[in-house]
Scaffold this active site. Structure first.
Site, PDB file in Angstrom:
ATOM      1  N   LYS A 122       0.984  -1.711  -0.210  1.00  0.00           N
ATOM      2  CA  LYS A 122       0.159   0.226  -0.250  1.00  0.00           C
ATOM      3  C   LYS A 122       0.945   0.997  -0.196  1.00  0.00           C
ATOM      4  CE  LYS A 122      -4.245  -1.549   0.485  1.00  0.00           C
ATOM      5  NZ  LYS A 122      -5.024  -2.415  -0.214  1.00  0.00           N
ATOM      6  N   ASP A 138      -0.635  -0.456  -4.335  1.00  0.00           N
ATOM      7  CA  ASP A 138      -1.909   0.356  -3.907  1.00  0.00           C
ATOM      8  C   ASP A 138      -2.006   1.362  -3.912  1.00  0.00           C
ATOM      9  OD1 ASP A 138      -4.399   0.275  -4.446  1.00  0.00           O
ATOM     10  OD2 ASP A 138      -4.575  -1.670  -3.246  1.00  0.00           O
ATOM     11  N   GLU A 194      -1.715  -0.065  -8.737  1.00  0.00           N
ATOM     12  CA  GLU A 194      -3.426   0.457  -8.596  1.00  0.00           C
ATOM     13  C   GLU A 194      -4.134   1.401  -8.143  1.00  0.00           C
ATOM     14  OE1 GLU A 194      -3.963  -3.532  -6.089  1.00  0.00           O
ATOM     15  OE2 GLU A 194      -6.114  -2.724  -5.733  1.00  0.00           O
ATOM     16  N   ASP A 225      -9.538  -0.020  -8.619  1.00  0.00           N
ATOM     17  CA  ASP A 225      -9.892  -1.426  -7.688  1.00  0.00           C
ATOM     18  C   ASP A 225     -11.241  -0.627  -7.574  1.00  0.00           C
ATOM     19  OD1 ASP A 225     -10.892  -3.043  -5.800  1.00  0.00           O
ATOM     20  OD2 ASP A 225      -9.028  -2.802  -4.324  1.00  0.00           O
ATOM     21  N   LYS A 263     -13.887  -7.958  -7.034  1.00  0.00           N
ATOM     22  CA  LYS A 263     -14.668  -7.888  -5.947  1.00  0.00           C
ATOM     23  C   LYS A 263     -16.203  -7.988  -5.716  1.00  0.00           C
ATOM     24  CE  LYS A 263     -10.593  -5.639  -3.630  1.00  0.00           C
ATOM     25  NZ  LYS A 263     -10.526  -4.184  -3.345  1.00  0.00           N
TER      26      LYS A 263
HETATM   27 MG    MG Z   1      -7.287  -2.145  -3.669  1.00  0.00          MG
END
Ligand code: MG
Length: 364
Positions: free
Chosen positions: A158, A183, A208, A233, A257
């Protein structure tokens, strides 16, 4: 079509399961998983479980565990038990929870693993580990070393403004050959374009969601000027969103997701759209307990998913998962269960140890 006529009972649980360590991302910090779980039971006593993706950070906004609880208890489940058409009300995460539980129930009725029920297989699913925003370089490296040792196939870190070059540089220097991704959770703006294009030097599998979810144009512009593939995402909240992103050239990869998309059918539709367009889909995780993980692993066996999924073993997050057997990493992979449905048993004693509230709804 939802065969709600055969349902006898719906139960909703909220549990608070402590995380082994707090998870930090650009959108907030999570110290425990507030999971809403749905259990359906049909007239023959066959059950089906689903887990809601909402959590208590703004990541799942506008839905939250509370809003999903209300959607489930007040709208979606009563409608099903009263044989009304499944209400379209309720947010996508609440609807996805019901759809997941129904899929498990249907797969168990037909005595097939959930993976096969969705057109997947029992092939092992390669997985990658996600490193939270960890402002201590030593801690970051120690955590990453553990994942590399366990065989995770990709490290994803992250990042946010001020925490990007350092972690990526450290990870790349220590593991020149391990697939690496970043991300950003929408924490940059297009003014950071030159800086972000500079991440090309780290040879990332992908970057991402650098920009705001609605800003497809900035993602497309960065994709044109950088060699790092762009993955979306948060931008992908529906099948239509995926179509627009692909059309705009804003994504070379898409994280799928089910919770955010409104259910497994939508997730499968986005998978199919990606495959048709030559965009690489992969399955993302949401700090689920073993129930949500079982659904995600089954989904990840669909043939178009070739990238490592962002799914970890139960021990990555929880001292004690609520399913048996727990999910364990085997040579960097999670193995789909061959038993019917989600293929694991929910341990009710453990669930009750972490229970915050419970609601049972019966067919009248
Ligand atoms: Mg993500």
């Amino acid at each position: 079509m939802i065969d709600s006529a055969a349902l006898a009972l719906a139960e909703v649980f909220e549990i608070h399961l402590p995380l082994v360590r707090p998870f930090v991302a650009a959108h907030g910090t999570l110290a425990e998983r507030h999971a809403i779980l749905v259990r359906l039971e049909d007239r023959r006593g066959i059950e089906g479980w689903g887990e809601c993706g909402a959590d208590i950070t703004p990541y799942s906004a506008p839905e939250s565990p509370d809003s999903c609880w209300n959607d489930l208890v007040q709208r979606l489940l009563p409608a099903m038990l009263e044989d009304r058409t499944l209400a379209t009300g309720g947010g996508p995460m609440a609807r996805a929870t019901v759809a997941a539980a129904l899929a498990d129930l249907r797969a168990r009725r037909s005595q097939e693993p959930l993976a096969a029920h969705w057109g997947g297989s029992l092939r092992p699913v390669p997985v990658g580990a996600v490193l939270g925003v960890e402002q201590d370089p030593g801690g970051l490296l120690a955590e990453a070393a553990g994942y590399v040792e366990q065989g995770y196939r990709r490290l994803k870190v992250k990042i946010q403004p001020g925490w990007d070059l350092e972690p990526l540089g450290l990870l790349r220097a220590h593991w020149p050959d391990v697939p690496l991704a970043a991300d950003a959770n929408a924490s940059y703006s297009i003014e950071d374009g030159t800086h972000l294009a500079g991440l090309d030097r780290f040879d990332l599998d992908f970057l991402e969601q650098p920009f705001a979810p609605s800003d497809l144009e900035s993602h497309a512009r960065l994709a044109r000027r950088s060699t790092t593939p762009i993955c979306l995402d948060e931008s992908i909240r529906s099948v239509a969103d995926a179509g627009r992103a692909i059309e705009a050239g804003a994504a070379q990869l898409i994280a799928i997701k089910s919770a955010r998309l409104g259910g497994p059918s939508e997730a499968i539709a986005v998978h199919d759209a990606c495959v048709a367009a030559g965009v690489r889909p992969w399955v993302g995780g949401l700090l689920e307990t073993g129930i949500g993980r079982a659904h995600a692993v089954a989904l990840a066996t669909l043939p178009g998913f070739r990238e490592p999924a962002d799914l970890s073993g139960s021990d990555r997050y929880f001292a004690e998962d609520i399913v048996t057997p727990p999910w364990t990493i085997d040579d960097g992979r999670l193995l789909p269960r061959a038993e019917a449905g989600i293929g694991c048993t929910v341990d009710i004693d453990r669930l009750e140890r972490h229970l915050v509230r419970r609601k049972s709804l019966f067919r009248l």
